[in-house]
Design a protein around this motif. Sequence first.
Motif, PDB file in Angstrom:
ATOM      1  N   GLN A   1       0.839  -1.214   0.000  1.00 15.62           N
ATOM      2  CA  GLN A   1       0.000   0.000   0.000  1.00 15.62           C
ATOM      3  C   GLN A   1       0.868   1.256   0.000  1.00 15.62           C
ATOM      4  O   GLN A   1       0.628   2.207   0.756  1.00 15.62           O
ATOM      5  CB  GLN A   1      -0.970   0.006   1.184  1.00 15.62           C
ATOM      6  CG  GLN A   1      -1.869  -1.236   1.228  1.00 15.62           C
ATOM      7  CD  GLN A   1      -3.013  -1.114   2.215  1.00 15.62           C
ATOM      8  OE1 GLN A   1      -3.654  -0.063   2.318  1.00 15.62           O
ATOM      9  NE2 GLN A   1      -3.294  -2.167   2.946  1.00 15.62           N
ATOM     10  N   LEU A   2       1.892   1.232  -0.832  1.00 17.25           N
ATOM     11  CA  LEU A   2       2.817   2.367  -0.915  1.00 17.25           C
ATOM     12  C   LEU A   2       2.916   2.869  -2.355  1.00 17.25           C
ATOM     13  O   LEU A   2       2.632   2.124  -3.299  1.00 17.25           O
ATOM     14  CB  LEU A   2       4.219   1.933  -0.458  1.00 17.25           C
ATOM     15  CG  LEU A   2       4.371   1.481   0.997  1.00 17.25           C
ATOM     16  CD1 LEU A   2       5.779   0.936   1.235  1.00 17.25           C
ATOM     17  CD2 LEU A   2       4.060   2.614   1.972  1.00 17.25           C
ATOM     18  N   ASP A   3       3.353   4.124  -2.512  1.00 12.95           N
ATOM     19  CA  ASP A   3       3.563   4.681  -3.853  1.00 12.95           C
ATOM     20  C   ASP A   3       4.983   4.429  -4.338  1.00 12.95           C
ATOM     21  O   ASP A   3       5.263   4.490  -5.527  1.00 12.95           O
ATOM     22  CB  ASP A   3       3.367   6.217  -3.840  1.00 12.95           C
ATOM     23  CG  ASP A   3       1.978   6.586  -3.400  1.00 12.95           C
ATOM     24  OD1 ASP A   3       1.057   5.804  -3.701  1.00 12.95           O
ATOM     25  OD2 ASP A   3       1.818   7.637  -2.744  1.00 12.95           O
ATOM     26  N   TYR A   4       5.894   4.264  -3.392  1.00 14.09           N
ATOM     27  CA  TYR A   4       7.290   4.019  -3.787  1.00 14.09           C
ATOM     28  C   TYR A   4       8.008   3.226  -2.703  1.00 14.09           C
ATOM     29  O   TYR A   4       7.593   3.201  -1.548  1.00 14.09           O
ATOM     30  CB  TYR A   4       8.027   5.355  -4.047  1.00 14.09           C
ATOM     31  CG  TYR A   4       8.264   6.176  -2.800  1.00 14.09           C
ATOM     32  CD1 TYR A   4       9.436   6.027  -2.045  1.00 14.09           C
ATOM     33  CD2 TYR A   4       7.328   7.105  -2.338  1.00 14.09           C
ATOM     34  CE1 TYR A   4       9.657   6.766  -0.884  1.00 14.09           C
ATOM     35  CE2 TYR A   4       7.538   7.851  -1.182  1.00 14.09           C
ATOM     36  CZ  TYR A   4       8.700   7.677  -0.467  1.00 14.09           C
ATOM     37  OH  TYR A   4       8.924   8.394   0.679  1.00 14.09           O
TER      38      TYR A   4
ATOM     39  N   ALA B   1      19.056  -3.060 -16.187  1.00 18.89           N
ATOM     40  CA  ALA B   1      18.527  -1.945 -16.994  1.00 18.89           C
ATOM     41  C   ALA B   1      17.055  -1.702 -16.649  1.00 18.89           C
ATOM     42  O   ALA B   1      16.601  -0.548 -16.576  1.00 18.89           O
ATOM     43  CB  ALA B   1      18.694  -2.255 -18.479  1.00 18.89           C
ATOM     44  N   GLU B   2      16.303  -2.769 -16.403  1.00 25.41           N
ATOM     45  CA  GLU B   2      14.893  -2.624 -16.010  1.00 25.41           C
ATOM     46  C   GLU B   2      14.770  -2.057 -14.594  1.00 25.41           C
ATOM     47  O   GLU B   2      13.842  -1.297 -14.298  1.00 25.41           O
ATOM     48  CB  GLU B   2      14.160  -3.971 -16.108  1.00 25.41           C
ATOM     49  CG  GLU B   2      14.036  -4.507 -17.515  1.00 25.41           C
ATOM     50  CD  GLU B   2      13.296  -3.557 -18.459  1.00 25.41           C
ATOM     51  OE1 GLU B   2      12.254  -3.008 -18.064  1.00 25.41           O
ATOM     52  OE2 GLU B   2      13.797  -3.361 -19.586  1.00 25.41           O
ATOM     53  N   MET B   3      15.689  -2.427 -13.733  1.00 26.20           N
ATOM     54  CA  MET B   3      15.709  -1.867 -12.374  1.00 26.20           C
ATOM     55  C   MET B   3      15.895  -0.346 -12.460  1.00 26.20           C
ATOM     56  O   MET B   3      15.225   0.422 -11.764  1.00 26.20           O
ATOM     57  CB  MET B   3      16.849  -2.468 -11.546  1.00 26.20           C
ATOM     58  CG  MET B   3      16.754  -3.957 -11.277  1.00 26.20           C
ATOM     59  SD  MET B   3      15.496  -4.393 -10.065  1.00 26.20           S
ATOM     60  CE  MET B   3      16.317  -3.981  -8.525  1.00 26.20           C
ATOM     61  N   GLU B   4      16.804   0.077 -13.320  1.00 25.65           N
ATOM     62  CA  GLU B   4      17.065   1.522 -13.460  1.00 25.65           C
ATOM     63  C   GLU B   4      15.807   2.264 -13.921  1.00 25.65           C
ATOM     64  O   GLU B   4      15.549   3.393 -13.492  1.00 25.65           O
ATOM     65  CB  GLU B   4      18.226   1.738 -14.435  1.00 25.65           C
ATOM     66  CG  GLU B   4      19.544   1.213 -13.865  1.00 25.65           C
ATOM     67  CD  GLU B   4      20.765   1.536 -14.714  1.00 25.65           C
ATOM     68  OE1 GLU B   4      20.615   1.758 -15.929  1.00 25.65           O
ATOM     69  OE2 GLU B   4      21.883   1.568 -14.129  1.00 25.65           O
ATOM     70  N   LYS B   5      15.021   1.601 -14.790  1.00 22.50           N
ATOM     71  CA  LYS B   5      13.780   2.242 -15.263  1.00 22.50           C
ATOM     72  C   LYS B   5      12.804   2.488 -14.108  1.00 22.50           C
ATOM     73  O   LYS B   5      12.021   3.428 -14.135  1.00 22.50           O
ATOM     74  CB  LYS B   5      13.109   1.366 -16.326  1.00 22.50           C
ATOM     75  CG  LYS B   5      13.839   1.391 -17.663  1.00 22.50           C
ATOM     76  CD  LYS B   5      13.049   0.594 -18.686  1.00 22.50           C
ATOM     77  CE  LYS B   5      13.940   0.297 -19.902  1.00 22.50           C
ATOM     78  NZ  LYS B   5      13.402  -0.777 -20.733  1.00 22.50           N
TER      79      LYS B   5
ATOM     80  N   GLY C   1       9.979   6.484 -10.658  1.00 25.51           N
ATOM     81  CA  GLY C   1       9.624   6.925  -9.303  1.00 25.51           C
ATOM     82  C   GLY C   1       9.075   5.819  -8.421  1.00 25.51           C
ATOM     83  O   GLY C   1       8.539   6.085  -7.345  1.00 25.51           O
ATOM     84  N   ARG C   2       9.184   4.562  -8.850  1.00 23.78           N
ATOM     85  CA  ARG C   2       8.646   3.469  -8.019  1.00 23.78           C
ATOM     86  C   ARG C   2       9.613   3.060  -6.916  1.00 23.78           C
ATOM     87  O   ARG C   2       9.217   2.421  -5.946  1.00 23.78           O
ATOM     88  CB  ARG C   2       8.299   2.247  -8.882  1.00 23.78           C
ATOM     89  CG  ARG C   2       7.109   2.514  -9.770  1.00 23.78           C
ATOM     90  CD  ARG C   2       6.602   1.292 -10.508  1.00 23.78           C
ATOM     91  NE  ARG C   2       5.764   1.771 -11.595  1.00 23.78           N
ATOM     92  CZ  ARG C   2       6.173   1.901 -12.849  1.00 23.78           C
ATOM     93  NH1 ARG C   2       7.383   1.517 -13.205  1.00 23.78           N
ATOM     94  NH2 ARG C   2       5.368   2.395 -13.758  1.00 23.78           N
ATOM     95  N   THR C   3      10.879   3.383  -7.078  1.00 25.78           N
ATOM     96  CA  THR C   3      11.844   3.167  -5.998  1.00 25.78           C
ATOM     97  C   THR C   3      12.888   4.268  -6.064  1.00 25.78           C
ATOM     98  O   THR C   3      13.179   4.794  -7.135  1.00 25.78           O
ATOM     99  CB  THR C   3      12.508   1.773  -6.078  1.00 25.78           C
ATOM    100  OG1 THR C   3      13.351   1.617  -4.934  1.00 25.78           O
ATOM    101  CG2 THR C   3      13.330   1.583  -7.341  1.00 25.78           C
TER     102      THR C   3
END
Length: 322
Positions: free
Chosen positions: A103-106, A147-151, A156-158
């Motif tokens: 239940q978090l935005d990031y 590369a996907e982690m960087e996206k 703004g998800r992490t």
Amino acid sequence: MASKLTLTLPTGQIMPALGFGTWQATDAELEAALTAALEAGYRHIDTAPVYENEHVIGKVLHKWLSSGKIKRDELFIVSKVPPSGNRPSGVDKWIKRSLKDLQLDYLDLYLIHTPFSFEEVGEELHPVDKNGEIKLDKSTNHLQVWAEMEKQVAAGRTKAIGLSNFNMEQINKVLTVTKVPIANLQIELHVYFQQRELVEYCKKNGITVTAYSPLGSRGLVKLMGKVDSLPDLLANPVVLKIGERRKKTPAQILLRYTLQRGIAAIPKSTNPERLKKNIDLFDWELTAEDTDELDALDQGSSARICDFGFFKGIKNHPEFPF
Ligand code: A2P
């Protein structure tokens, strides 16, 4: 009281050095324990989809955040891409799922949980064949997953990203492509398995380190069938002696030692008294005499508890780490 110990990530974020581990707790236990942990002052919470409890954590966090008892930016929440999602298409899917459950935005930090991958079989976290062997996906490509982690940072998800259970060679490879720094490495680390070379390597490369099983995780030792070969850290005579000298519990000695090495630790406890004591680490310190004695307890990799042997056939994965 001395200020709380923190680590600064390469992103500039401040991570409380003592976090709350949440593996191996039932839903009801965890709900009560996390509430007690937040009351005791824990703000760094470590979780993962494979612990199957993010919905419980989400429920508790929602209660605290919506009532205004705590603000989101006071928390430091860590989650991880599970092995069954460890492929480029899995990162986006699994971080969104963790955010929904929590239940978090990031997130504050998102890690690749293991260097190896399992096949994607529906929503199964640990897909096995008819012989009970884990279904390995041997096509793991760390660079593409990174590369996907960087996206996810860009979206703004992490706020930060990192690795868990990766060895030096694997980290080195990822370092050749990073545009966003590897902020953290989470590994098994305790007084019998001090991981000095890997910690030194991380420090040199600006990567913070978090210790899992910092108390020697007796539950995990049992699960791995290593009760006879791995003695209980909390009963070690040197740890007990230092505890008597400093008037602290063995767990406090082990945790303070880890923090004094500049390493974060995420002990798990569902016992309110113990979890309160475990975070009571900030108005005292170990002396050089204490730390010299604790340094000498290192047994190297022979003291590793978690070799992932509970996944039958895991050693056949080309990225099997050890
Ligand atoms: P409990 O939840 O009943 O407190 P690790 O963090 O190394 O994985 O270790 C977790 C284990 O250590 C859990 O079984 C936990 O049990 C136990 N534990 C946590 N804190 C303490 C403590 N202060 N003293 C003794 N055992 C502890």
